[in-house]
Motif scaffolding. Sequence first.
Motif, PDB file in Angstrom:
ATOM      1  N   THR A  43      -0.050  -0.601   4.340  1.00  0.00           N
ATOM      2  CA  THR A  43       0.289   0.029   3.063  1.00  0.00           C
ATOM      3  C   THR A  43       1.593  -0.534   2.511  1.00  0.00           C
ATOM      4  O   THR A  43       1.688  -0.825   1.316  1.00  0.00           O
ATOM      5  N   ILE A  44       2.581  -0.692   3.374  1.00  0.00           N
ATOM      6  CA  ILE A  44       3.858  -1.282   2.953  1.00  0.00           C
ATOM      7  C   ILE A  44       3.633  -2.677   2.385  1.00  0.00           C
ATOM      8  O   ILE A  44       4.106  -3.016   1.299  1.00  0.00           O
ATOM      9  N   ALA A  45       2.893  -3.502   3.122  1.00  0.00           N
ATOM     10  CA  ALA A  45       2.662  -4.884   2.695  1.00  0.00           C
ATOM     11  C   ALA A  45       1.914  -4.935   1.362  1.00  0.00           C
ATOM     12  O   ALA A  45       2.184  -5.801   0.527  1.00  0.00           O
ATOM     13  N   ALA A  46       0.996  -3.989   1.150  1.00  0.00           N
ATOM     14  CA  ALA A  46       0.172  -4.008  -0.055  1.00  0.00           C
ATOM     15  C   ALA A  46       0.850  -3.391  -1.277  1.00  0.00           C
ATOM     16  O   ALA A  46       0.480  -3.719  -2.410  1.00  0.00           O
ATOM     17  N   THR A  47       1.846  -2.514  -1.081  1.00  0.00           N
ATOM     18  CA  THR A  47       2.369  -1.756  -2.219  1.00  0.00           C
ATOM     19  C   THR A  47       3.863  -1.905  -2.499  1.00  0.00           C
ATOM     20  O   THR A  47       4.293  -1.660  -3.626  1.00  0.00           O
ATOM     21  N   LEU A  48       4.652  -2.282  -1.518  1.00  0.00           N
ATOM     22  CA  LEU A  48       6.108  -2.212  -1.696  1.00  0.00           C
ATOM     23  C   LEU A  48       6.634  -3.191  -2.742  1.00  0.00           C
ATOM     24  O   LEU A  48       7.648  -2.926  -3.380  1.00  0.00           O
ATOM     25  N   ASN A  49       5.951  -4.291  -2.959  1.00  0.00           N
ATOM     26  CA  ASN A  49       6.398  -5.237  -3.995  1.00  0.00           C
ATOM     27  C   ASN A  49       6.340  -4.614  -5.392  1.00  0.00           C
ATOM     28  O   ASN A  49       7.006  -5.089  -6.306  1.00  0.00           O
ATOM     29  N   GLU A  50       5.557  -3.548  -5.552  1.00  0.00           N
ATOM     30  CA  GLU A  50       5.402  -2.893  -6.852  1.00  0.00           C
ATOM     31  C   GLU A  50       6.467  -1.830  -7.116  1.00  0.00           C
ATOM     32  O   GLU A  50       6.546  -1.293  -8.216  1.00  0.00           O
ATOM     33  N   SER A  51       7.282  -1.505  -6.107  1.00  0.00           N
ATOM     34  CA  SER A  51       8.326  -0.494  -6.283  1.00  0.00           C
ATOM     35  C   SER A  51       9.416  -1.024  -7.206  1.00  0.00           C
ATOM     36  O   SER A  51       9.717  -2.222  -7.193  1.00  0.00           O
ATOM     37  N   PRO A  52      10.034  -0.129  -7.983  1.00  0.00           N
ATOM     38  CA  PRO A  52      11.141  -0.583  -8.830  1.00  0.00           C
ATOM     39  C   PRO A  52      12.247  -1.189  -7.962  1.00  0.00           C
ATOM     40  O   PRO A  52      12.580  -0.633  -6.908  1.00  0.00           O
ATOM     41  N   PRO A  53      12.799  -2.326  -8.364  1.00  0.00           N
ATOM     42  CA  PRO A  53      13.815  -2.976  -7.538  1.00  0.00           C
ATOM     43  C   PRO A  53      15.139  -2.215  -7.556  1.00  0.00           C
ATOM     44  O   PRO A  53      15.473  -1.540  -8.522  1.00  0.00           O
ATOM     45  N   TRP A  54      15.860  -2.325  -6.471  1.00  0.00           N
ATOM     46  CA  TRP A  54      17.237  -1.834  -6.415  1.00  0.00           C
ATOM     47  C   TRP A  54      18.114  -2.859  -7.108  1.00  0.00           C
ATOM     48  O   TRP A  54      17.874  -4.063  -7.005  1.00  0.00           O
ATOM     49  N   SER A  55      19.121  -2.405  -7.818  1.00  0.00           N
ATOM     50  CA  SER A  55      20.036  -3.344  -8.474  1.00  0.00           C
ATOM     51  C   SER A  55      21.253  -3.637  -7.604  1.00  0.00           C
ATOM     52  O   SER A  55      21.879  -4.687  -7.745  1.00  0.00           O
TER      53      SER A  55
END
Length: 124
Positions: A51-63
């Motif tokens: 789940t992490i590998a499939a979805t985490l790239n879509e999370s809003p980035p930290w600045s």
Amino acid sequence: MDELSLDALLALEHGGWDALCRSAGGDFYGELMTAEAVMILVNGMILDRATIAATLNESPPWSSYTLSETRLVPTGQDATALVYRASARRDGQDEPFIALMASHYRLVDGRARLTLYQQTTITH
């Protein structure tokens, strides 16, 4: 360098946070986590490696982020936990996200691999 030393594990944690700032966290943690590893997030979600590998790239980035109060907690032969305080911001967010983190690592084929990650918020 000892793969489970404070310096080595901090380098991995910074690598993960840097990946989260680039929206590449899924790629980074998909490689770093063991097959059975999970992340326990402050919202109560428990996410497995797939789940992490499939979805985490879509999370809003930290600045931006800072890590402090770091320490190692040995947990057995070829395993240890890195405990620290993180403060992170996202663009447009009024308040920083501040939490205590625990990342548990185990040596697999001579390489530190993440087996368990947990966040405990101190801002809510």
